[in-house]
Structure formats: C-alpha cells, structure tokens
Design an enzyme around this catalytic site. Structure first.
Site, PDB file in Angstrom:
ATOM      1  N   ASP A  15       0.849  -1.199   0.000  1.00 46.15           N
ATOM      2  CA  ASP A  15       0.000   0.000   0.000  1.00 46.15           C
ATOM      3  C   ASP A  15       0.883   1.247   0.000  1.00 46.15           C
ATOM      4  OD1 ASP A  15      -1.287  -2.244   1.242  1.00 46.15           O
ATOM      5  OD2 ASP A  15      -2.805  -0.937   2.103  1.00 46.15           O
ATOM      6  N   ASP A  47      -0.674  -2.907  -4.145  1.00 47.70           N
ATOM      7  CA  ASP A  47      -1.860  -2.920  -3.287  1.00 47.70           C
ATOM      8  C   ASP A  47      -2.496  -1.540  -3.392  1.00 47.70           C
ATOM      9  OD1 ASP A  47      -3.775  -3.352  -1.119  1.00 47.70           O
ATOM     10  OD2 ASP A  47      -2.523  -5.042  -0.520  1.00 47.70           O
ATOM     11  N   ASP A  48      -3.290  -1.140  -2.394  1.00 45.64           N
ATOM     12  CA  ASP A  48      -3.969   0.139  -2.518  1.00 45.64           C
ATOM     13  C   ASP A  48      -3.003   1.292  -2.770  1.00 45.64           C
ATOM     14  OD1 ASP A  48      -6.699  -0.707  -1.970  1.00 45.64           O
ATOM     15  OD2 ASP A  48      -6.015  -1.120   0.066  1.00 45.64           O
ATOM     16  N   HIS A  98      -4.173  -1.668  -6.362  1.00 48.10           N
ATOM     17  CA  HIS A  98      -5.572  -2.026  -6.159  1.00 48.10           C
ATOM     18  C   HIS A  98      -6.510  -0.836  -6.232  1.00 48.10           C
ATOM     19  CE1 HIS A  98      -4.358  -5.973  -3.857  1.00 48.10           C
ATOM     20  NE2 HIS A  98      -3.946  -5.943  -5.097  1.00 48.10           N
ATOM     21  N   ARG A 107     -12.742   2.297  -5.244  1.00 46.81           N
ATOM     22  CA  ARG A 107     -13.222   1.209  -4.393  1.00 46.81           C
ATOM     23  C   ARG A 107     -13.603   1.689  -2.997  1.00 46.81           C
ATOM     24  NH1 ARG A 107     -10.020  -4.390  -2.944  1.00 46.81           N
ATOM     25  NH2 ARG A 107      -8.311  -3.005  -2.401  1.00 46.81           N
ATOM     26  N   LYS A 115     -14.997  -0.230   0.528  1.00 48.19           N
ATOM     27  CA  LYS A 115     -15.434  -1.486   1.148  1.00 48.19           C
ATOM     28  C   LYS A 115     -15.633  -1.287   2.645  1.00 48.19           C
ATOM     29  CE  LYS A 115     -10.619  -2.946   0.722  1.00 48.19           C
ATOM     30  NZ  LYS A 115      -9.631  -4.006   0.803  1.00 48.19           N
TER      31      LYS A 115
END
Ligand SMILES: *[C@@H]1O[C@H](CO)[C@@H](O)[C@H](O)[C@H]1NC(C)=O
Ligand SMILES: *[C@@H]1O[C@H](CO)[C@@H](O)[C@H](O)[C@H]1NC(C)=O
Ligand SMILES: *[C@@H]1O[C@H](CO)[C@@H](O)[C@H](O)[C@H]1NC(C)=O
Length: 487
Positions: free
Chosen positions: A306, A327-328, A349, A382, A384
C-alpha cells in the site's frame, strides 16, 4: 557539553567562567587540513571572563590549549579562533575570513564572512558579535555573542541523527545507512524543524515489523534534495506474501502525530510492505511524493505494498503522488477532511476507502479524491466496509478519475468484507451516504467488470459523467441506491 547548556552559558551575560571542556577526540590538527582550512592557533591561553561576560572555556586535545568564548557584545573575527562544540559533534573555527562548521571529520559548511562569524557543530550554532572588540575583558582570541539551537545539522549516520535531532531545526540526513532492525527515528522533533533527505538512504535487512522511518512533530517539513532516493530495499524481503505470510517485513514510513506539517518531494523505492502509515495526523500535506515498487511486479514478489494508509486523521491532503505498487494506492480506514488529488496510480488495487469497520475509529467523512489516473490495477474506485461492524462513510467525492486496464472492477462498492475478503452478503452497519461519483471515465480490461455495487445501506448518491468502457457491468449488483443505474 550539551548544546543547550552551552547556549545558556553563552547567552547570559555575567554567568562567569566555565570549566575547561575537553576537545572532542577527533579534534586533531592533522585531520582538519582540508582545502582552504586555516591553521589553528598555537596554544592560546584560556582567559577568565569578567563579570560582564559569561564565557565558555574550551580545552583542546593536542596542540591546542584552552580557548575562551564569551558572550556579550564581544569580539568576533578576525581574531576568533577556537571551537565551540557540543558533545563531540562539531567545531567552529575562524581566522578572520569565516567560520567553518564541522561534522565529525569533514567540513560541512563555511558560513559567515569577516567579523560576522557563525558557526558550529552538528547541533550548535554560534553567532559572533558583529563588531570586533579585542579589548573586551576576557577575550584574547575572540568571543561569540550568542548560541542558538542549530541553524543547520547535517548527519551522515543514524546514531548521530537520532541523538542530535532535538537540538536541530534544520536537519539534513545525508546518505544515511540505517542499521538493520532500527528505525530512522525522527519522532518528537522540535517545532518548526525541516528535515531534508539527501543522497541515498538505505536500510539493512532484518525480519521485523519496522517501521524503517518514523516522524512526528508540529510544523515539520520533510523534503528531499535533488537526486535523493529513499531506497527501502524491499526486494530483500519480497516473497510474494506481503503481510500475510513469509518472512516478517518492516513497515515503511510512519507519519504519525504530524501536525501542521508537510511532506514534499520524497522519492521512495521498493517498500518491503506498506509504505506510508498516516495516523493521528492533523493538517498534513503530502506533496509530490513518488513511491516506485514496480520492481515488485518484475520479481512477482511485491505484495501488500500500500502506498498511503490513512487512519484517525483530520486534514490530510495528498497531491501529485506517483505510485507504482501492488496494493492500494490510497486506503482511508478512518478520518475526516482527506484529499487525494493530481495523482497517478499504477499496478495496485486502486483508490480505496476501507475496509471501514472494526477499529477504534470507524468514521470516514469529507473525502475528496480528484483529478487522478489509475492504470494497470485491479480496481479503480473502491469502497469497502466490514460485514457486521458499525461506522460511517459519508460525504465522499470521486471526480475526474481516468481509468485504464483495470483488471477486476472499475468502480466497486461493497459492504460485505470479512477478514479481508468479500463474503457476498452485505450488512448495513456502515452506511455509505452522500457519495458523489462524477467524471469517471476510461476503460477496464475485457474480462473485468465496469461496476459492482453490493449494498445493504447506501443512499444519497450523485452519479454523473461516469462512463467506463470495456468489460461489462457485474450482474450481481445489489442494493444500488434509488436513481443510480450503474448496473
Ligand atoms: C569593547 O569592550 C569594552 C569592554 O567590555 C567596552 O567597554 C567597549 O564599549 C567595547 N567597544 C565596542 C566598540 O563594543
Ligand atoms: C463534504 O466534503 C467536502 C470535501 O470533499 C467538504 O469541502 C465539504 O464541506 C463537506 N460537506 C459537508 C456538509 O461537510
Ligand atoms: C494490465 O495490467 C496488468 C496488471 O494489473 C498487467 O499485468 C498487464 O500487463 C496490463 N496490460 C497492459 C496491456 O498493459
């Protein structure tokens, strides 16, 4: 002697004579004949200050005998000769053309000109009086008018940097090799400190949690000099398992409890796992930071890298970030008034909020993510939230986002996470409200979904100018708010 003690001695007039202070062990004449460096005094004598001058008496190690520096309206160049050093950290030396500041064994700066000497030490600055007054009592060689907490401190090794940081307001970390298993600890800096990374900063290999770098303080500026590189050497740890397994990998850069501060122009490479952990920050600007973990794609080893994880912060403004990772690009777990603008994310991501829920702080509010590109990534936009937990995701805007080659979902919003994976069953404990999605364009890969929404409590969304091509919308959408027709 500690610099602050020296400062207080020199600053107050009438403090009287101070006991001789031994020269640092490295203070040997032979070591200091750098180009242009004048020869030292030959055994000058220590002189007592009168009551009108506080003074600091400095004894030398070898060919130098003691030397007295007094404060007051004193004598400066051209006769200032000697040093004022805090514990083995530096020296001021002048022959009338300037004062030379030293760190360990090399000249780190030449400051001041005739009769206006400045100087010293990696943790001390001595400022001489502006006029020459050789008749001042107690000053046969020279004296200084004041000592201030350092104007400049250049460190070339970890221990000195950590030991000296508190006395410095202008720190240069020059080519530091950080010992394996240790943190480049720049926490609790003096208010107003600027820290500049210079040259290449490297880190030894140890299987531990890190962090490799940690900062805290108020009104702090953290910046990079031209050509600098913070090379975290992640390839030494990368095993494709990130923080889920394999060897224990250190976290990268803690920006915890930074208030009214700026991180700008840093160039970071190969983070072992997550790079920035921004937590407890208040009014923190993160400008033009580059994080390049693209080697992790080549080796297939980078995972959970990340770029920016943000939690429990108020006012975090990230702009101009360039991220290549696995990743993010951004993950906001909690916090208010957070923006990410003008960024470029690749390989990871996407620009994410969450997973929200299950922490001490589960409020995400007033988020502005704009004018950024996301390419070659699993997701674009995104959000979540965690199944069964409670919290809030409110007043979030994504605008001006351009996607390309998104391999999973262009826009994905789901309320069903558990232990890091989707369950397929959304819950309503973390409502997602006041969401604006506007001007989100570009394409996803042919086998990806443009949109996927799985909600149990989503409302008041404004969607405009959202137009993604390639792939197809997921057929599994559920709970999409009234008036929203993405899928
Ligand atoms: C020089 O020092 C003496 C002794 O402290 C003082 O009386 C005199 O005013 C000083 N002269 C200047 C120009 O500062
Ligand atoms: C919503 O968030 C934006 C930042 O994106 C902020 O400027 C605005 O004031 C917030 N609105 C409310 C009602 O708090
Ligand atoms: C698309 O992105 C993936 C990584 O998510 C990458 O492996 C692939 O090479 C990219 N494809 C193109 C055409 O760039």
């Amino acid at each position: 002697m500690h610099q602050n003690a020296l400062a207080s001695l020199l600053l107050g007039a009438g403090a009287g004579l101070v006991a001789a202070h031994p020269a640092p062990s490295w203070w040997k004449e032979s070591k200091h004949h750098h180009g242009g460096f004048p020869s030292g005094p030959s055994a000058s004598t220590s002189t007592a200050a009168t009551s009108s001058y506080s003074s600091y008496s400095l004894a030398s190690g070898s060919s130098y005998s003691s030397y007295s520096l007094a404060s007051g309206s004193g004598v400066a160049s051209p006769t200032l000769r000697g040093y004022a050093a805090s514990s083995a950290s530096g020296v001021a030396y002048s022959t009338g053309t300037g004062v030379y500041s030293y760190s360990a064994s090399s000249v780190v700066s030449v400051a001041a000109s005739t009769a206006s000497a400045v100087a010293v030490a990696s943790s001390t600055a001595v400022v001489s009086a502006s006029s020459s007054n050789s008749t001042a009592a107690g000053a046969t060689e020279g004296e200084v008018a004041s000592v201030t907490a350092s104007s400049s401190c250049t460190f070339t090794d970890l221990a000195s940097a950590v030991a000296g940081k508190a006395d410095c307001t202008d720190i240069v970390l020059s080519g530091i090799v950080v010992t394996a298993g240790e943190t480049l600890d720049m926490t609790d800096l003096t208010d107003g400190t600027t820290v500049t990374f210079e040259g290449t900063t490297t880190f030894g290999y140890s299987e531990w949690d890190g962090p490799l770098i940690s900062f805290s303080g108020t009104d702090i500026t953290i910046q990079g000099a031209d050509g600098h590189l913070i090379n975290m050497g992640g390839e030494q740890w990368w095993d494709g398992e990130g923080s889920n397994g394999g060897v224990t990998k250190p976290k990268g850069f803690y920006a915890h409890d930074l208030t009214d501060s700026t991180i700008t122009g840093l160039n970071i490479k190969n983070t072992p796992i997550q790079c920035f952990s921004i937590n407890g920050a208040s009014n923190l600007k993160v400008i033009d930071v580059t994080i390049d973990d693209s080697d992790g794609d080549v080796t297939d080893g980078g995972h959970n890298t990340d770029a920016f994880d943000v939690g429990s912060s108020t006012g975090v403004y990230i702009s101009g970030a360039v991220v290549k990772n696995q990743d993010d690009c951004l993950a906001i777990n909690s916090g208010t008034d957070i923006s990410f603008t003008g960024g470029s994310c690749s390989g990871g991501h996407g620009l994410s909020i969450g997973s929200v829920g299950g922490r001490d702080d589960n409020i995400v509010e007033n988020i502005y993510i704009a004018d950024s590109t996301i390419s070659n990534s699993e997701n674009g936009v995104r959000i979540k939230t965690i199944s069964g937990d409670t919290g809030t995701v409110k007043n979030v805007t994504y605008t001006g986002i351009t996607l390309s080659n998104i391999t999973d979902y262009g826009i994905v919003i789901e309320q069903d996470y558990e232990n890091g994976s989707p369950t397929g069953t959304p819950t309503d404990g973390v409502p997602i409200t006041d969401l604006t999605l506007s001007d989100i364009t570009g394409s996803v890969a042919s086998d990806a979904a443009t949109y996927y929404i799985l909600c149990a409590s989503c409302s008041d969304w404004t969607v405009s100018g959202v137009d993604l091509t390639g792939g197809s919308a997921s057929t599994d959408c559920e709970g999409t708010p009234t008036g929203v027709s993405l899928c």
